[in-house]
Design a protein around this motif. Structure first.
Motif, PDB file in Angstrom:
ATOM      1  N   ALA A   3       0.853  -1.195   0.000  1.00 43.60           N
ATOM      2  CA  ALA A   3       0.000   0.000   0.000  1.00 43.60           C
ATOM      3  C   ALA A   3       0.890   1.246   0.000  1.00 43.60           C
ATOM      4  O   ALA A   3       1.750   1.393   0.866  1.00 43.60           O
ATOM      5  CB  ALA A   3      -0.906  -0.005   1.221  1.00 43.60           C
ATOM      6  N   LEU A   4       0.668   2.109  -0.978  1.00 46.62           N
ATOM      7  CA  LEU A   4       1.436   3.344  -1.110  1.00 46.62           C
ATOM      8  C   LEU A   4       0.473   4.526  -1.078  1.00 46.62           C
ATOM      9  O   LEU A   4      -0.686   4.391  -1.474  1.00 46.62           O
ATOM     10  CB  LEU A   4       2.200   3.355  -2.440  1.00 46.62           C
ATOM     11  CG  LEU A   4       3.200   2.239  -2.704  1.00 46.62           C
ATOM     12  CD1 LEU A   4       3.733   2.327  -4.122  1.00 46.62           C
ATOM     13  CD2 LEU A   4       4.334   2.286  -1.703  1.00 46.62           C
ATOM     14  N   PRO A   5       0.958   5.709  -0.675  1.00 45.18           N
ATOM     15  CA  PRO A   5       0.121   6.910  -0.800  1.00 45.18           C
ATOM     16  C   PRO A   5      -0.278   7.090  -2.275  1.00 45.18           C
ATOM     17  O   PRO A   5       0.456   6.667  -3.174  1.00 45.18           O
ATOM     18  CB  PRO A   5       1.030   8.041  -0.329  1.00 45.18           C
ATOM     19  CG  PRO A   5       2.084   7.384   0.503  1.00 45.18           C
ATOM     20  CD  PRO A   5       2.261   6.010  -0.082  1.00 45.18           C
ATOM     21  N   PRO A   6      -1.423   7.712  -2.553  1.00 48.07           N
ATOM     22  CA  PRO A   6      -1.919   7.810  -3.937  1.00 48.07           C
ATOM     23  C   PRO A   6      -0.911   8.332  -4.966  1.00 48.07           C
ATOM     24  O   PRO A   6      -0.781   7.749  -6.049  1.00 48.07           O
ATOM     25  CB  PRO A   6      -3.121   8.740  -3.820  1.00 48.07           C
ATOM     26  CG  PRO A   6      -3.610   8.538  -2.421  1.00 48.07           C
ATOM     27  CD  PRO A   6      -2.364   8.301  -1.606  1.00 48.07           C
ATOM     28  N   LEU A   7      -0.196   9.403  -4.669  1.00 46.42           N
ATOM     29  CA  LEU A   7       0.750   9.928  -5.660  1.00 46.42           C
ATOM     30  C   LEU A   7       1.960   9.017  -5.833  1.00 46.42           C
ATOM     31  O   LEU A   7       2.490   8.866  -6.940  1.00 46.42           O
ATOM     32  CB  LEU A   7       1.182  11.347  -5.305  1.00 46.42           C
ATOM     33  CG  LEU A   7       0.075  12.400  -5.406  1.00 46.42           C
ATOM     34  CD1 LEU A   7       0.574  13.755  -4.907  1.00 46.42           C
ATOM     35  CD2 LEU A   7      -0.432  12.514  -6.835  1.00 46.42           C
ATOM     36  N   ALA A   8       2.391   8.387  -4.747  1.00 49.27           N
ATOM     37  CA  ALA A   8       3.492   7.426  -4.847  1.00 49.27           C
ATOM     38  C   ALA A   8       3.055   6.218  -5.673  1.00 49.27           C
ATOM     39  O   ALA A   8       3.811   5.714  -6.513  1.00 49.27           O
ATOM     40  CB  ALA A   8       3.945   6.998  -3.460  1.00 49.27           C
ATOM     41  N   LYS A   9       1.820   5.769  -5.471  1.00 50.54           N
ATOM     42  CA  LYS A   9       1.284   4.638  -6.238  1.00 50.54           C
ATOM     43  C   LYS A   9       1.210   4.985  -7.725  1.00 50.54           C
ATOM     44  O   LYS A   9       1.548   4.162  -8.581  1.00 50.54           O
ATOM     45  CB  LYS A   9      -0.098   4.277  -5.710  1.00 50.54           C
ATOM     46  CG  LYS A   9      -0.697   3.070  -6.361  1.00 50.54           C
ATOM     47  CD  LYS A   9      -2.019   2.698  -5.715  1.00 50.54           C
ATOM     48  CE  LYS A   9      -2.577   1.431  -6.327  1.00 50.54           C
ATOM     49  NZ  LYS A   9      -3.787   0.976  -5.647  1.00 50.54           N
ATOM     50  N   LYS A  10       0.801   6.203  -8.024  1.00 49.51           N
ATOM     51  CA  LYS A  10       0.692   6.645  -9.418  1.00 49.51           C
ATOM     52  C   LYS A  10       2.062   6.629 -10.107  1.00 49.51           C
ATOM     53  O   LYS A  10       2.176   6.226 -11.265  1.00 49.51           O
ATOM     54  CB  LYS A  10       0.088   8.049  -9.466  1.00 49.51           C
ATOM     55  CG  LYS A  10      -0.100   8.586 -10.862  1.00 49.51           C
ATOM     56  CD  LYS A  10      -0.741   9.961 -10.844  1.00 49.51           C
ATOM     57  CE  LYS A  10      -0.892  10.495 -12.264  1.00 49.51           C
ATOM     58  NZ  LYS A  10      -1.488  11.820 -12.284  1.00 49.51           N
ATOM     59  N   ARG A  11       3.100   7.071  -9.398  1.00 50.70           N
ATOM     60  CA  ARG A  11       4.449   7.071  -9.991  1.00 50.70           C
ATOM     61  C   ARG A  11       5.061   5.678 -10.018  1.00 50.70           C
ATOM     62  O   ARG A  11       5.831   5.359 -10.915  1.00 50.70           O
ATOM     63  CB  ARG A  11       5.369   8.034  -9.234  1.00 50.70           C
ATOM     64  CG  ARG A  11       5.101   9.479  -9.569  1.00 50.70           C
ATOM     65  CD  ARG A  11       6.162  10.371  -8.979  1.00 50.70           C
ATOM     66  NE  ARG A  11       5.963  11.761  -9.374  1.00 50.70           N
ATOM     67  CZ  ARG A  11       6.589  12.777  -8.795  1.00 50.70           C
ATOM     68  NH1 ARG A  11       7.457  12.565  -7.817  1.00 50.70           N
ATOM     69  NH2 ARG A  11       6.358  14.010  -9.208  1.00 50.70           N
ATOM     70  N   MET A  12       4.730   4.855  -9.021  1.00 48.25           N
ATOM     71  CA  MET A  12       5.333   3.523  -8.931  1.00 48.25           C
ATOM     72  C   MET A  12       4.726   2.556  -9.961  1.00 48.25           C
ATOM     73  O   MET A  12       5.421   1.672 -10.468  1.00 48.25           O
ATOM     74  CB  MET A  12       5.156   2.954  -7.519  1.00 48.25           C
ATOM     75  CG  MET A  12       5.854   1.620  -7.286  1.00 48.25           C
ATOM     76  SD  MET A  12       7.659   1.642  -7.435  1.00 48.25           S
ATOM     77  CE  MET A  12       8.128   2.427  -5.900  1.00 48.25           C
TER      78      MET A  12
END
Length: 147
Positions: A130-139
């Motif tokens: 689980a990543l924060p939304p912006l981190a998930k978007k970049r990852m």
């Protein structure tokens, strides 16, 4: 005068060949602004081989590099990097190594190092973190590139 025996020559040659002579040093910059936007690692995705060293360099101030929990190969434990200091990650095992800048993690400052070729043994576990939304978007595109 003594000459080396064939056995001595073979042992010496084997030691030289066994050394990680092909290990690379790879530099990743920690930046306030880059081609990927604000608060980025450049490059954000790195392809490496076992034995390579990835140097995370604070090009701009206010950054660190540290592992993302759950996004490291089994058995790999890396310390957190200090603020505004170089962080050196020596990759030893094939797999995915997720990296974050703690102060900017929530706004997407993440990087991914893929070690080895072929499928990564921890790809499913890394994708499930689980990543924060912006981190998930970049990852997400980095995880897709790692396949």
């Amino acid at each position: 005068m003594r000459f080396a025996t064939p056995l001595t020559i073979m042992l010496f040659s084997g030691a030289i060949l066994a050394a990680p002579a092909f290990a690379k040093d790879i530099t990743v910059q920690m930046k306030n602004q880059g081609s990927g936007g604000m608060m980025v690692f450049e490059p954000a995705f790195v392809q490496a081989s076992p034995g390579d060293k990835i140097h995370f360099m604070p090009t701009d101030m206010g950054h660190n590099a540290q592992p993302i929990a759950g996004m490291m190969p089994d058995g790999v434990s890396e310390p957190n990097g200090a603020m505004n200091k170089e962080y050196v990650l020596t990759v030893s095992k094939p797999g995915l190594y997720g990296i974050k800048c703690l102060p900017h993690f929530s706004i997407g400052m993440v990087a991914l190092v893929k070690v080895g070729t072929g499928a990564s043994p921890n790809a499913a576990a890394a994708a499930a973190v689980a990543l924060p939304p912006l981190a998930k978007k970049r990852m997400a595109p980095m995880l897709a590139s790692a396949k």
